[in-house]
Design an enzyme around this catalytic site. Sequence first.
Site, PDB file in Angstrom:
ATOM      1  N   ASP A  10       0.875  -1.175   0.000  1.00 54.76           N
ATOM      2  CA  ASP A  10       0.000   0.000   0.000  1.00 54.76           C
ATOM      3  C   ASP A  10       0.909   1.220   0.000  1.00 54.76           C
ATOM      4  O   ASP A  10       2.127   1.114   0.192  1.00 54.76           O
ATOM      5  CB  ASP A  10      -0.883  -0.011   1.263  1.00 54.76           C
ATOM      6  N   SER A  11       0.294   2.389  -0.147  1.00 51.74           N
ATOM      7  CA  SER A  11       1.075   3.628  -0.099  1.00 51.74           C
ATOM      8  C   SER A  11       1.591   3.899   1.320  1.00 51.74           C
ATOM      9  O   SER A  11       2.518   4.676   1.485  1.00 51.74           O
ATOM     10  CB  SER A  11       0.182   4.788  -0.542  1.00 51.74           C
ATOM     11  N   CYS A  73      -4.251  -1.367  -1.789  1.00 49.05           N
ATOM     12  CA  CYS A  73      -4.451   0.061  -1.971  1.00 49.05           C
ATOM     13  C   CYS A  73      -5.458   0.201  -3.106  1.00 49.05           C
ATOM     14  O   CYS A  73      -5.227  -0.315  -4.211  1.00 49.05           O
ATOM     15  CB  CYS A  73      -3.123   0.713  -2.355  1.00 49.05           C
ATOM     16  N   GLU A 151      -5.267   8.887   9.955  1.00 47.54           N
ATOM     17  CA  GLU A 151      -3.844   8.822  10.340  1.00 47.54           C
ATOM     18  C   GLU A 151      -3.544   9.619  11.605  1.00 47.54           C
ATOM     19  O   GLU A 151      -2.610   9.307  12.326  1.00 47.54           O
ATOM     20  CB  GLU A 151      -2.963   9.301   9.184  1.00 47.54           C
ATOM     21  N   CYS A 183     -11.350   2.725   0.126  1.00 45.63           N
ATOM     22  CA  CYS A 183      -9.989   3.133   0.470  1.00 45.63           C
ATOM     23  C   CYS A 183      -9.628   2.359   1.724  1.00 45.63           C
ATOM     24  O   CYS A 183     -10.460   2.232   2.635  1.00 45.63           O
ATOM     25  CB  CYS A 183      -9.933   4.635   0.740  1.00 45.63           C
ATOM     26  N   HIS A 185      -7.935   3.036   4.179  1.00 40.22           N
ATOM     27  CA  HIS A 185      -7.930   3.801   5.432  1.00 40.22           C
ATOM     28  C   HIS A 185      -9.328   3.865   6.070  1.00 40.22           C
ATOM     29  O   HIS A 185      -9.461   4.090   7.260  1.00 40.22           O
ATOM     30  CB  HIS A 185      -7.507   5.259   5.181  1.00 40.22           C
TER      31      HIS A 185
END
Length: 265
Positions: A10-11, A73, A151, A183, A185
């Site tokens: 993932d990023s 991702c 985050e 996503c 996240h």
Amino acid sequence: MNEKPIGIFDSGVGGLTVCRELLRRLPTESLLYLGDTARVPYGTKSAAIVTQYALEAASFLCDKGVKLLVVACNTASAVALPQLRERFGVPVLGVIEPGARAAVTRGARRIGVLGTEGTIHSGAYERAIRQIDDGIEVFSVSCPLFVPLAEEGWARHPVAAQIAAEYLEPLLQKKIDALVLGCTHYPLLAQAIRQVVGSRVEIVDSAASTAEEVAQLLESRILQADTERGDQQFFVTDLPTRFRRIGSEFLGAKLHHVTQIQLGS
Ligand code: DGL
């Protein structure tokens, strides 16, 4: 007997929500995870750049001898899957098709999709859903503030529900019956999102559906590990400190064995 690990990238930390589901669903598998923390975010970058980054990440993991690649991702899955599948000799699984299938399987006819700018702009979810059933209506919204909220550990702060309400308003007006968290996240924000959409909208988290498809793929190709318990190794492209701190919230466990590496030239 197959002791090769599964490669995941993932990023940054988001893909750890996929890792978490893989650990739950496939505890005997070993995992190699790469978070491209030096170049995060991918969601605001062009398809060409994200594809280049994804090829470099996959190449690092394939050099380590993984038996399967999971692109954890959505942004990279949306733009780079064909190139990844063409370039590498192992099965490559993205998160978009499993998420789309899960939403359709649950009987939804009006599906909302949340994602990064890159994912929404690519139209990948719409294509994946319509390929399964072209009578389904798809409504998409990009949510650029969700990644920093998750985050910063603000997923349960009242401001998260406020921002979710703004993003979701147009989808609620369309009377969606399912909402895909497009996503990796976003599962952290599921509670704030649920608060806004109420109990009648089905929330689809593609991390769990991806883990299920990985399990089926390993079974069909007789690629399962026959260890008692797999181990995990984590690689990042920037200093491990922040990844370790924020990532444990995404993984739901402490992060050990985090190593910094370099990608590209
Ligand atoms: N985790 C990425 C995704 O699933 C989003 C974060 C980023 O923009 O890099 O799309």
